[in-house]
Write an enzyme that holds these catalytic residues in place. Sequence first.
Site, PDB file in Angstrom:
ATOM      1  N   GLY A  10      -4.344   2.919  -1.983  1.00 45.61           N
ATOM      2  CA  GLY A  10      -5.453   2.389  -2.777  1.00 45.61           C
ATOM      3  C   GLY A  10      -5.588   0.890  -2.552  1.00 45.61           C
ATOM      4  O   GLY A  10      -5.221   0.369  -1.495  1.00 45.61           O
ATOM      5  N   GLY A  13      -1.969  -0.877  -2.099  1.00 49.87           N
ATOM      6  CA  GLY A  13      -1.257  -0.389  -0.909  1.00 49.87           C
ATOM      7  C   GLY A  13      -1.933  -0.840   0.376  1.00 49.87           C
ATOM      8  O   GLY A  13      -1.282  -1.339   1.304  1.00 49.87           O
ATOM      9  N   ASP A  33      -1.073   8.740   1.462  1.00 48.46           N
ATOM     10  CA  ASP A  33      -1.733   8.973   0.175  1.00 48.46           C
ATOM     11  C   ASP A  33      -1.928  10.465  -0.007  1.00 48.46           C
ATOM     12  O   ASP A  33      -1.988  11.214   0.954  1.00 48.46           O
ATOM     13  CB  ASP A  33      -3.087   8.258   0.119  1.00 48.46           C
ATOM     14  N   ARG A  89      -0.081  -2.271 -19.256  1.00 44.16           N
ATOM     15  CA  ARG A  89       0.608  -1.594 -18.152  1.00 44.16           C
ATOM     16  C   ARG A  89       1.477  -0.452 -18.685  1.00 44.16           C
ATOM     17  O   ARG A  89       1.630   0.580 -18.046  1.00 44.16           O
ATOM     18  CB  ARG A  89       1.483  -2.596 -17.390  1.00 44.16           C
ATOM     19  N   HIS A 176       7.491  -7.317 -16.483  1.00 46.76           N
ATOM     20  CA  HIS A 176       6.166  -7.512 -15.878  1.00 46.76           C
ATOM     21  C   HIS A 176       5.117  -6.913 -16.823  1.00 46.76           C
ATOM     22  O   HIS A 176       4.429  -5.956 -16.507  1.00 46.76           O
ATOM     23  CB  HIS A 176       6.141  -6.826 -14.501  1.00 46.76           C
TER      24      HIS A 176
HETATM   25  N1  APR Z   1       1.253  10.552  -3.766  1.00 47.02           N
HETATM   26  C1  APR Z   1       0.644   9.644  -2.977  1.00 47.02           C
HETATM   27  N2  APR Z   1      -0.380   8.875  -3.418  1.00 47.02           N
HETATM   28  C2  APR Z   1      -0.785   9.037  -4.684  1.00 47.02           C
HETATM   29  C3  APR Z   1      -0.181   9.965  -5.558  1.00 47.02           C
HETATM   30  C4  APR Z   1       0.884  10.753  -5.048  1.00 47.02           C
HETATM   31  N3  APR Z   1       1.514  11.667  -5.803  1.00 47.02           N
HETATM   32  N4  APR Z   1      -0.808   9.885  -6.750  1.00 47.02           N
HETATM   33  C5  APR Z   1      -1.741   8.927  -6.640  1.00 47.02           C
HETATM   34  N5  APR Z   1      -1.745   8.419  -5.396  1.00 47.02           N
HETATM   35  C6  APR Z   1      -2.607   7.396  -4.821  1.00 47.02           C
HETATM   36  C7  APR Z   1      -4.067   7.558  -5.227  1.00 47.02           C
HETATM   37  O1  APR Z   1      -4.698   8.602  -4.502  1.00 47.02           O
HETATM   38  C8  APR Z   1      -4.617   6.179  -4.916  1.00 47.02           C
HETATM   39  O2  APR Z   1      -5.185   6.109  -3.618  1.00 47.02           O
HETATM   40  O3  APR Z   1      -2.271   6.107  -5.292  1.00 47.02           O
HETATM   41  C9  APR Z   1      -3.383   5.265  -4.998  1.00 47.02           C
HETATM   42  C10 APR Z   1      -3.499   4.204  -6.075  1.00 47.02           C
HETATM   43  O4  APR Z   1      -4.506   3.335  -5.677  1.00 47.02           O
HETATM   44  P1  APR Z   1      -5.533   2.666  -6.708  1.00 47.02           P
HETATM   45  O5  APR Z   1      -6.070   3.691  -7.635  1.00 47.02           O
HETATM   46  O6  APR Z   1      -6.491   1.844  -5.911  1.00 47.02           O
HETATM   47  O7  APR Z   1      -4.583   1.713  -7.577  1.00 47.02           O
HETATM   48  P2  APR Z   1      -4.045   0.253  -7.187  1.00 47.02           P
HETATM   49  O8  APR Z   1      -4.969  -0.758  -7.727  1.00 47.02           O
HETATM   50  O9  APR Z   1      -3.679   0.229  -5.759  1.00 47.02           O
HETATM   51  O10 APR Z   1      -2.736   0.190  -8.089  1.00 47.02           O
HETATM   52  C11 APR Z   1      -1.616   1.007  -7.805  1.00 47.02           C
HETATM   53  O11 APR Z   1      -0.055  -0.637  -8.538  1.00 47.02           O
HETATM   54  O12 APR Z   1      -0.449  -2.683  -9.526  1.00 47.02           O
HETATM   55  C12 APR Z   1      -0.116  -1.353  -9.746  1.00 47.02           C
HETATM   56  O13 APR Z   1      -0.980  -0.893 -11.963  1.00 47.02           O
HETATM   57  C13 APR Z   1      -1.136  -0.652 -10.594  1.00 47.02           C
HETATM   58  O14 APR Z   1       0.145   1.321 -11.003  1.00 47.02           O
HETATM   59  C14 APR Z   1      -0.902   0.781 -10.242  1.00 47.02           C
HETATM   60  C15 APR Z   1      -0.499   0.696  -8.769  1.00 47.02           C
END
Ligand code: APR
Length: 315
Positions: A10, A13, A33, A89, A176
């Site tokens: 996301g 990442g 992902d 959080r 955090h």
């Molecule tokens: N396996 C792999 N990927 C997964 C899984 C899983 N079981 N479950 C969710 N994901 C992926 C989602 O498909 C998504 O692409 O995790 C990604 C998260 O990306 P975003 O929704 O864009 O979130 P992001 O802003 O990147 O934050 C991720 O980091 O800073 C922290 O609070 C934030 O917990 C959050 C994490």
Amino acid sequence: MAKISIIGSGNVGATCANAIAHMRFASEIVLLDIKEGISEGKAIDMMQTAKMYNFDSSIRGVTNDYSATAGSDVVIVTSGIPRKPGMSREELVGVNAGIVHDVVSSALEHSPDTIFIIITNPMDTMAYLTYKVAGLPKNRVIGMGGQLDSSRFNYYLSQALNCAPSDVEGIVLGGHGDTTMIPLIDKATYKCQPVSSLLSKEVADKVVADTMTGGATLTKLIGTSAWYAPGAATAVMVKSIILDEKKVFPCSVYLDGEYGHEDVCIGVPVILGKNGCEKIIEMDLNENEKELFAKSVTAVKNVNKILNEDKVIKD
Ligand code: APR
């Protein structure tokens, strides 16, 4: 050369992968992902910038195929849901604990010697969960939060002082979380001068308050949590590990007696090198800082209890 895998492609990442590629210390970056196609697409998009930015890392995206992550030196966990405006959080714990538990177990099967960097929130609790689930020595489970919070602290200090962020030196310890982090304002300096001698108490208090709500402020503005600074903060930590730079970063690591606390992952300054967290630096905290740190530990431990209640980890 180094192989880095990032679970969750996301905002955070993918930005982290991009930052690592631009820093040129990794030969292979794997994005994974659960959502079909997102990793593959983002990896190809980034690879199409390689010639323009002149980097040679190979970036590959996969959908839930952990065999592609085999032999990773570092696995970065960002998978999970981010917060929405108005959320803390800590409210993410229920959903994200299950995700982190599963991805850590899967990643470990293919990279038994890896070092984990945990970003998913509530990060201190997710780092603790990883430590318990993975059964690794404590130097190989590191939570990213303090480096990000410290960058935000330095940003707000530089705004208050009307100076360059690189000229201020401030560190954030503790959890955090909006209420658990501790910007050490009494120890912050501008070119070796204590900022307390340069800022009024009112302005200094505002810098601390703005730092603590720095993530929430961005979430409100953007509609989801931030990614540029989280991605960069993680990349510099990974670089210190891969290149054995032995730089100091505030990271969430498992304490067993350091700072007078145990059985908790929480932000303290550590040296990051080829073995992960090579040393926890025990700073000389004043009475007020010690008290804030103890309160932060209690708050993080209270969130950790949910892991037992939800049976994600056993006592
Ligand atoms: N396996 C792999 N990927 C997964 C899984 C899983 N079981 N479950 C969710 N994901 C992926 C989602 O498909 C998504 O692409 O995790 C990604 C998260 O990306 P975003 O929704 O864009 O979130 P992001 O802003 O990147 O934050 C991720 O980091 O800073 C922290 O609070 C934030 O917990 C959050 C994490």
